[in-house]
Scaffold this motif. Structure first.
Motif, PDB file in Angstrom:
ATOM      1  N   ASP A 197       0.807  -1.205   0.000  1.00 41.87           N
ATOM      2  CA  ASP A 197       0.000   0.000   0.000  1.00 41.87           C
ATOM      3  C   ASP A 197       0.850   1.271   0.000  1.00 41.87           C
ATOM      4  O   ASP A 197       2.024   1.250   0.359  1.00 41.87           O
ATOM      5  N   SER A 198       0.229   2.355  -0.449  1.00 40.05           N
ATOM      6  CA  SER A 198       0.847   3.687  -0.463  1.00 40.05           C
ATOM      7  C   SER A 198       2.126   3.741  -1.291  1.00 40.05           C
ATOM      8  O   SER A 198       3.147   4.292  -0.863  1.00 40.05           O
ATOM      9  N   ASN A 199       2.055   3.174  -2.465  1.00 35.66           N
ATOM     10  CA  ASN A 199       3.144   3.259  -3.427  1.00 35.66           C
ATOM     11  C   ASN A 199       2.615   4.001  -4.653  1.00 35.66           C
ATOM     12  O   ASN A 199       1.663   4.767  -4.545  1.00 35.66           O
ATOM     13  N   ARG A 200       3.201   3.731  -5.794  1.00 38.55           N
ATOM     14  CA  ARG A 200       2.734   4.333  -7.047  1.00 38.55           C
ATOM     15  C   ARG A 200       2.409   3.254  -8.070  1.00 38.55           C
ATOM     16  O   ARG A 200       2.546   3.456  -9.269  1.00 38.55           O
ATOM     17  N   LEU A 250       0.135 -19.776   0.038  1.00 40.22           N
ATOM     18  CA  LEU A 250      -0.302 -19.643   1.429  1.00 40.22           C
ATOM     19  C   LEU A 250      -0.797 -18.245   1.784  1.00 40.22           C
ATOM     20  O   LEU A 250      -1.222 -18.003   2.914  1.00 40.22           O
ATOM     21  N   LEU A 251      -0.758 -17.338   0.817  1.00 37.81           N
ATOM     22  CA  LEU A 251      -1.124 -15.949   1.094  1.00 37.81           C
ATOM     23  C   LEU A 251      -2.547 -15.853   1.645  1.00 37.81           C
ATOM     24  O   LEU A 251      -3.481 -16.403   1.077  1.00 37.81           O
ATOM     25  N   GLN A 252      -2.686 -15.145   2.774  1.00 38.03           N
ATOM     26  CA  GLN A 252      -3.984 -14.974   3.417  1.00 38.03           C
ATOM     27  C   GLN A 252      -4.512 -13.553   3.308  1.00 38.03           C
ATOM     28  O   GLN A 252      -5.715 -13.342   3.337  1.00 38.03           O
ATOM     29  N   SER A 253      -3.602 -12.577   3.226  1.00 35.31           N
ATOM     30  CA  SER A 253      -4.062 -11.187   3.137  1.00 35.31           C
ATOM     31  C   SER A 253      -3.171 -10.388   2.191  1.00 35.31           C
ATOM     32  O   SER A 253      -1.965 -10.605   2.122  1.00 35.31           O
ATOM     33  N   ILE A 254      -3.836  -9.485   1.481  1.00 31.98           N
ATOM     34  CA  ILE A 254      -3.111  -8.616   0.557  1.00 31.98           C
ATOM     35  C   ILE A 254      -3.688  -7.206   0.654  1.00 31.98           C
ATOM     36  O   ILE A 254      -4.900  -7.015   0.638  1.00 31.98           O
ATOM     37  N   PHE A 255      -2.791  -6.245   0.811  1.00 33.20           N
ATOM     38  CA  PHE A 255      -3.159  -4.840   0.914  1.00 33.20           C
ATOM     39  C   PHE A 255      -2.487  -4.091  -0.230  1.00 33.20           C
ATOM     40  O   PHE A 255      -1.261  -4.017  -0.288  1.00 33.20           O
TER      41      PHE A 255
END
Length: 135
Positions: A46-49, A63-68
């Motif tokens: 988050d908060s990139n370009r 296995l990824l459970q969350s992504i922002f």
């Protein structure tokens, strides 16, 4: 500064479970950007370009459970972007420039509990949320 995630970065962090890159000049998430990070469970970009995320950027993260991915400049999510993420429970993609969500976007993400797309420019949402029983 990098505008994408350098290939081979995972060699330095073989047992990484959480990875956060924020407030950088990151613009692109390329194909298999997270190769050799198969144990990753939480990803915050988050908060990139970020403008572009390739369709197979997260393919190596079973296995990824969350992504922002909030507060970027993303205007399109490839229909197969989350396809291999069968353990995914939450997606937060607020404050981007998205206009459409494909019907296939969450087709394989039956464990989703939380989805947030606040403050985008959504005109079309073709997702069948009835299949996502945990929302």
């Amino acid at each position: 500064m990098y505008n994408n995630i350098p290939r081979g970065i995972a060699v330095h962090f073989p047992h990484l479970e959480s990875f956060r890159i924020t407030k950088t000049l990151l613009k692109f998430i390329t194909s298999n950007a997270f190769v050799n990070m198969s144990g990753l469970m939480h990803l915050a970009l988050d908060s990139n370009r970020i403008e572009i995320i390739y369709g197979d950027a997260f393919a190596e993260l079973p296995l990824l459970q969350s992504i922002f991915i909030s507060n970027n400049k993303i205007d399109f999510l490839h229909p197969s972007l989350f396809e291999n993420l069968v353990n995914l429970k939450s997606i937060v993609c607020d404050y981007n420039k998205l206009e459409n969500l494909s019907e296939k976007l969450f087709e394989k993400n039956l464990n989703l509990e939380w989805i947030s797309f606040n403050n985008n420019h959504l005109k079309s949402v073709n997702v069948d949320f009835r299949k996502l029983k945990n929302l």
